[in-house]
Motif scaffolding. Structure first.
Motif, PDB file in Angstrom:
ATOM      1  N   PRO A  15      33.276  37.260  37.201  1.00 51.84           N
ATOM      2  CA  PRO A  15      33.376  38.762  37.717  1.00 51.84           C
ATOM      3  C   PRO A  15      32.195  38.932  39.059  1.00 51.84           C
ATOM      4  N   LYS A  16      32.474  40.047  39.580  1.00 51.84           N
ATOM      5  CA  LYS A  16      31.505  40.338  40.857  1.00 51.84           C
ATOM      6  C   LYS A  16      30.188  40.807  40.013  1.00 51.84           C
ATOM      7  N   GLU A  17      29.154  40.213  40.731  1.00 52.62           N
ATOM      8  CA  GLU A  17      27.863  40.527  40.463  1.00 52.62           C
ATOM      9  C   GLU A  17      27.363  42.016  40.166  1.00 52.62           C
ATOM     10  N   LYS A  18      28.081  42.769  41.398  1.00 53.86           N
ATOM     11  CA  LYS A  18      28.020  44.191  41.613  1.00 53.86           C
ATOM     12  C   LYS A  18      29.067  44.906  41.567  1.00 53.86           C
ATOM     13  N   GLU A  19      29.375  46.177  41.290  1.00 51.45           N
ATOM     14  CA  GLU A  19      30.736  46.750  41.742  1.00 51.45           C
ATOM     15  C   GLU A  19      31.213  46.879  43.025  1.00 51.45           C
ATOM     16  N   THR A  20      30.095  46.987  43.817  1.00 50.97           N
ATOM     17  CA  THR A  20      30.264  46.923  45.201  1.00 50.97           C
ATOM     18  C   THR A  20      30.497  45.819  46.108  1.00 50.97           C
ATOM     19  N   ASP A  21      30.290  44.626  45.197  1.00 54.47           N
ATOM     20  CA  ASP A  21      30.520  43.510  46.088  1.00 54.47           C
ATOM     21  C   ASP A  21      32.023  43.125  46.518  1.00 54.47           C
ATOM     22  N   VAL A  22      32.074  42.544  47.663  1.00 60.92           N
ATOM     23  CA  VAL A  22      33.479  42.420  48.258  1.00 60.92           C
ATOM     24  C   VAL A  22      34.059  40.943  47.529  1.00 60.92           C
ATOM     25  N   TYR A  23      33.184  39.976  47.026  1.00 65.24           N
ATOM     26  CA  TYR A  23      33.752  38.640  46.785  1.00 65.24           C
ATOM     27  C   TYR A  23      33.254  38.687  45.282  1.00 65.24           C
ATOM     28  N   HIS A  24      34.074  37.593  44.747  1.00 62.37           N
ATOM     29  CA  HIS A  24      33.928  37.204  43.178  1.00 62.37           C
ATOM     30  C   HIS A  24      34.168  35.569  43.447  1.00 62.37           C
ATOM     31  N   LYS A  25      33.300  34.961  42.487  1.00 53.55           N
ATOM     32  CA  LYS A  25      33.316  33.296  42.880  1.00 53.55           C
ATOM     33  C   LYS A  25      34.546  32.966  41.856  1.00 53.55           C
ATOM     34  N   GLU A  26      35.303  31.660  42.392  1.00 49.76           N
ATOM     35  CA  GLU A  26      36.245  31.033  41.492  1.00 49.76           C
ATOM     36  C   GLU A  26      36.381  29.628  41.797  1.00 49.76           C
ATOM     37  N   LEU A  27      36.501  28.976  40.650  1.00 51.77           N
ATOM     38  CA  LEU A  27      36.675  27.468  40.814  1.00 51.77           C
ATOM     39  C   LEU A  27      38.163  27.415  40.806  1.00 51.77           C
ATOM     40  N   ASN A  28      38.524  26.784  41.825  1.00 48.36           N
ATOM     41  CA  ASN A  28      40.261  26.384  41.924  1.00 48.36           C
ATOM     42  C   ASN A  28      40.559  25.133  42.200  1.00 48.36           C
ATOM     43  N   LEU A  29      41.484  24.517  42.053  1.00 53.38           N
ATOM     44  CA  LEU A  29      42.200  23.462  42.578  1.00 53.38           C
ATOM     45  C   LEU A  29      42.968  23.719  43.775  1.00 53.38           C
ATOM     46  N   ILE A  30      42.700  23.278  45.060  1.00 55.15           N
ATOM     47  CA  ILE A  30      42.985  23.938  46.218  1.00 55.15           C
ATOM     48  C   ILE A  30      43.553  22.615  47.181  1.00 55.15           C
ATOM     49  N   SER A  31      44.516  22.911  47.941  1.00 60.73           N
ATOM     50  CA  SER A  31      45.011  21.986  48.917  1.00 60.73           C
ATOM     51  C   SER A  31      44.691  22.630  50.348  1.00 60.73           C
ATOM     52  N   TRP A  32      44.001  22.072  51.064  1.00 59.75           N
ATOM     53  CA  TRP A  32      43.607  22.524  52.275  1.00 59.75           C
ATOM     54  C   TRP A  32      44.349  21.780  53.349  1.00 59.75           C
ATOM     55  N   TYR A  33      45.134  22.437  54.177  1.00 63.99           N
ATOM     56  CA  TYR A  33      45.957  22.018  55.397  1.00 63.99           C
ATOM     57  C   TYR A  33      46.956  20.977  54.834  1.00 63.99           C
TER      58      TYR A  33
END
Length: 76
Positions: A15-33
């Motif tokens: 979850p976002k640390e504060k309600e006003t934060d724009v970003y939340h952290k994620e752990l994803n499996l990602i393919s870049w390019y």
């Protein structure tokens, strides 16, 4: 140049640390390019249009870091 990525699987969303934060952290499996998938930790906007700097790791790198962290924290 806008990065090209495909989130293959979301493993964890914090979850976002504060309600006003724009970003939340994620752990994803990602393919870049279109390359091999990696485990990726970074902040994301809710719509995944914006992201923070992060780190992409192979499975082996991720396991080594996770083990070192658990060892340092006493297995918590």
């Amino acid at each position: 140049m806008k990065p090209s990525f495909e989130i293959k699987h979301n493993l964890l969303t914090l979850p976002k640390e504060k309600e006003t934060d724009v970003y939340h952290k994620e752990l994803n499996l990602i393919s870049w390019y279109g390359k091999e998938e990696k485990l990726d930790i970074r902040g994301w906007s809710d719509d995944h249009e914006k992201m923070t700097k992060g780190i992409s790791l192979t499975e082996d790198e991720f396991i080594k870091i996770a083990r070192a962290g658990l060892k340092e924290l006493g297995g918590k």
